[in-house]
Scaffold this motif. Structure first.
Motif, PDB file in Angstrom:
ATOM      1  N   ALA A 171       3.709   5.469   9.131  1.00  0.00           N
ATOM      2  CA  ALA A 171       3.627   5.527   7.677  1.00  0.00           C
ATOM      3  C   ALA A 171       4.009   4.165   7.104  1.00  0.00           C
ATOM      4  O   ALA A 171       4.859   3.461   7.665  1.00  0.00           O
ATOM      5  N   PRO A 172       3.388   3.766   5.991  1.00  0.00           N
ATOM      6  CA  PRO A 172       3.637   2.419   5.458  1.00  0.00           C
ATOM      7  C   PRO A 172       4.936   2.342   4.656  1.00  0.00           C
ATOM      8  O   PRO A 172       5.617   3.342   4.433  1.00  0.00           O
ATOM      9  N   LEU A 173       5.235   1.132   4.218  1.00  0.00           N
ATOM     10  CA  LEU A 173       6.352   0.920   3.298  1.00  0.00           C
ATOM     11  C   LEU A 173       5.920   1.292   1.880  1.00  0.00           C
ATOM     12  O   LEU A 173       4.729   1.323   1.564  1.00  0.00           O
ATOM     13  N   PHE A 188      10.650  -2.368  -3.314  1.00  0.00           N
ATOM     14  CA  PHE A 188      11.088  -3.691  -2.856  1.00  0.00           C
ATOM     15  C   PHE A 188      11.998  -4.328  -3.912  1.00  0.00           C
ATOM     16  O   PHE A 188      11.947  -3.964  -5.097  1.00  0.00           O
ATOM     17  N   SER A 189      12.789  -5.308  -3.481  1.00  0.00           N
ATOM     18  CA  SER A 189      13.705  -5.957  -4.430  1.00  0.00           C
ATOM     19  C   SER A 189      13.847  -7.434  -4.100  1.00  0.00           C
ATOM     20  O   SER A 189      13.429  -7.905  -3.033  1.00  0.00           O
ATOM     21  N   ARG A 229      11.434   1.453   2.937  1.00  0.00           N
ATOM     22  CA  ARG A 229      11.249   2.345   4.089  1.00  0.00           C
ATOM     23  C   ARG A 229      11.142   3.787   3.618  1.00  0.00           C
ATOM     24  O   ARG A 229      12.001   4.267   2.883  1.00  0.00           O
ATOM     25  N   GLN A 230      10.122   4.473   4.066  1.00  0.00           N
ATOM     26  CA  GLN A 230       9.966   5.884   3.677  1.00  0.00           C
ATOM     27  C   GLN A 230      10.777   6.813   4.581  1.00  0.00           C
ATOM     28  O   GLN A 230      11.018   7.963   4.248  1.00  0.00           O
ATOM     29  N   SER A 266       2.008  -4.435   9.931  1.00  0.00           N
ATOM     30  CA  SER A 266       1.015  -4.715   8.903  1.00  0.00           C
ATOM     31  C   SER A 266       0.593  -3.404   8.254  1.00  0.00           C
ATOM     32  O   SER A 266       0.213  -2.456   8.946  1.00  0.00           O
ATOM     33  N   GLY A 267       0.683  -3.367   6.927  1.00  0.00           N
ATOM     34  CA  GLY A 267       0.293  -2.130   6.267  1.00  0.00           C
ATOM     35  C   GLY A 267       0.157  -2.292   4.760  1.00  0.00           C
ATOM     36  O   GLY A 267       0.937  -3.018   4.123  1.00  0.00           O
ATOM     37  N   GLU A 268      -0.825  -1.656   4.198  1.00  0.00           N
ATOM     38  CA  GLU A 268      -1.007  -1.594   2.745  1.00  0.00           C
ATOM     39  C   GLU A 268       0.097  -0.684   2.185  1.00  0.00           C
ATOM     40  O   GLU A 268       0.255   0.458   2.614  1.00  0.00           O
ATOM     41  N   SER A 269       0.873  -1.202   1.229  1.00  0.00           N
ATOM     42  CA  SER A 269       2.116  -0.539   0.847  1.00  0.00           C
ATOM     43  C   SER A 269       2.172  -0.129  -0.621  1.00  0.00           C
ATOM     44  O   SER A 269       3.256   0.169  -1.134  1.00  0.00           O
ATOM     45  N   SER A 270       1.050  -0.126  -1.311  1.00  0.00           N
ATOM     46  CA  SER A 270       1.097   0.181  -2.751  1.00  0.00           C
ATOM     47  C   SER A 270       0.444   1.526  -3.060  1.00  0.00           C
ATOM     48  O   SER A 270      -0.261   1.668  -4.040  1.00  0.00           O
TER      49      SER A 270
END
Lengths: 134, 378
Positions: free
Chosen positions: B173-175, B180-181, B190-191, B223-227
């Motif tokens: 699973a992605p972020l 983020f900060s 992190r999920q 590597s992962g799409e996170s949005s």
């Protein structure tokens, strides 16, 4: 006559020494295996069928297990600084034998595995990688 | 002379059988005790930050469980209580399921793993028992650049080739980029396998060489799409990392480098500002590295194992900013950690260290730390 007897004795002795030396080539190889979270080094060991070897197992950290699947070998490797353990091994049947740490040693415990590859003995079988001889 | 020759011959004859014998076998090793299905580690700390009162913190209480359904099907679980007390907010403590997977052990070169797994990035994330690293707290780089303990739900393969060439390759699973900060980078994204959104999947992997005694060299990526929470963004996160450890006699050296890139960071900041009213000032690149040298001052085996170490860390969660955003220099930091680790037993570590922390900011005051820790594995 005395000289001839002496020469005979020395000749017989030389032959016996040579025979003993030849016999010494069948001495067990010693293979040092290092265990550390989360790997055995080496993780691949090559043997010739029927070859007797001593596996000298030592740990760089906690206590690990050493079990060879399909054989009776199942020992505990002492913690760092508490010595090593020797497993004397002769495998007659060619094949691949997996070994593993079977004492939970941390988050990556399941990666701690390796294999022993036993090849058939042939007339011109090259000696496996030489680690150390007794 | 005849007698002499006969005596020599007799000596050979009596000596030869001994020479020809196979060496005496060493005493048979004792069988291994039955491995307990329960093991774990604990981490108890005293932290004293400059200008603040000291804190006693039972940082980690971790239990590991394992079960073999068969020699080829295994279960491993890791359950962690952080900061001893669990309440609604993370600062009060966490109860985390860090690992819960099934391994299908097919062959040396290919095995399948599925469930909750550790992300195979860096030195510490997969190797984080207190006796195996120096310092009371984990390295900063392994906290704000590589967000250990980084675990996620997923599946993949792992195995080993040749003489110690290993790999792991997982789909996870992605972020969540909206978390983020500026100061902690991707850490809060992190999920953790908790109803993880898998609108997109991340891929991660690691290759490492462990074929020489004392040496480990590794490289890993994520590597992962996170949005997924803001689908109009294209916030792909890439993490690249390389590390090495070397131990010989009394000396141990380790080094790690990690780089994180966050795509579409400018629009991500705008999206978060639209939701919360505050721009999080997320960078488009983060970078960190550290080197550590440790020397076993006493090397006699327990209870005389004492290690002195020094570690230099450089970590910047504002390394590269998107256009129109100012970097915050207080998050461009470096630390020198010096300390001792005493092992009364190889599984028990008593640690003490001093952390000299500096940032590039001329406004925010630096905060040094003194730490004492007790960690153990069982």
């Amino acid at each position: 006559m005395q000289t001839l007897t002496t020469l005979r004795a020395l000749a017989i002795g030389t032959v016996l020494i040579a025979a003993a030396a030849a016999n010494g080539q069948t001495e067990r190889r010693v293979i040092k295996v290092n265990a550390e979270r989360f790997a055995f080094t080496p993780s691949r060991i090559e043997l010739i069928a029927g070859e007797a070897v001593d596996l000298r197992l030592r740990s760089d950290d906690t206590s690990h297990g050493f079990r060879i699947m399909g054989l009776d070998t199942n020992v505990a490797i002492p913690k760092r600084g508490k010595g090593e353990i020797t497993v004397t091994l002769t495998i007659d049947k060619p094949g691949t034998y997996r070994f593993e740490c079977n004492r939970m040693c941390g988050a990556g415990h399941d990666f701690m595995r390796g294999e022993i590859v036993v090849r058939e003995r042939t007339a011109a079988a090259p000696s496996p990688r030489h680690e150390e001889r007794r | 002379m005849n007698r002499l020759a006969a005596a020599a011959l007799a000596l050979f004859l009596t000596a030869t059988p001994a020479l020809a014998q196979t060496p005496a076998a060493p005493p048979p090793p004792e069988p291994a005790p039955q491995s307990s299905p329960l093991s774990g580690y604990m981490d108890f700390h005293f932290n004293k930050l400059e200008r603040r009162p000291g804190e006693l913190d039972f940082h980690r209480f971790v239990l590991l469980l394992n079960h073999s359904f068969s020699p080829r099907i295994r279960f491993v679980g890791e359950l962690e209580v952080e900061h001893a007390f669990v309440e609604g907010l993370e600062d009060a403590g966490e109860l985390e399921l860090e690992q819960a997977y099934i391994d299908f052990l097919l062959s040396r070169s290919v095995n399948v793993r599925a469930g909750m797994m550790l992300v195979p990035v860096g030195i510490i994330n997969e190797r984080h028992e207190p006796p195996v690293y120096n310092g009371v707290e984990r390295p900063f780089v392994d906290t704000v650049i590589v967000p250990t303990t980084w675990f996620e739900a997923g599946a993949g393969v792992h195995g080993e080739f040749g003489r110690g060439l290993r790999y792991r390759a997982f789909v996870m699973a992605p972020l969540d980029a909206l978390e983020f900060s500026a100061d902690e980078g991707i850490r809060e994204g992190r999920q953790k396998g908790s109803r993880s959104n898998v609108r997109n999947l991340a891929v991660t992997g690691r290759g490492e060489y462990v074929g020489l005694p004392g040496l480990t060299i590794g490289a890993s990526f994520w590597s992962g799409e996170s949005s997924f929470s803001a689908p109009r963004l294209d916030t792909t996160v890439h993490v690249g990392e390389a590390d090495a450890r070397y131990q010989r006699d009394r000396l141990e050296l380790r080094a790690q480098f990690a780089h994180v890139s966050i795509g579409d960071a400018g629009r991500l900041n705008q999206a978060v500002q639209g939701l919360t009213g505050v721009s999080p000032n997320i960078a488009k690149a983060l970078r960190g590295f550290y080197t550590e040298a440790a020397y076993r001052v006493w090397n006699q085996g327990s209870p005389r194992d004492l290690v002195a170490f020094v570690r230099y860390e450089n970590f910047d969660t504002q390394y590269r900013m998107p256009d129109g955003f100012q970097r915050l220099p207080q998050f461009d930091r470096e630390a020198v950690v010096t300390g001792l680790t005493y092992y009364p037993d190889p599984d028990v570590a008593v640690k003490v260290d001093y952390v000299r922390l500096r940032s590039q900011s001329s406004v925010v005051r630096d905060t040094n730390q003194f730490n004492v820790g007790l960690g153990w594995w069982f």
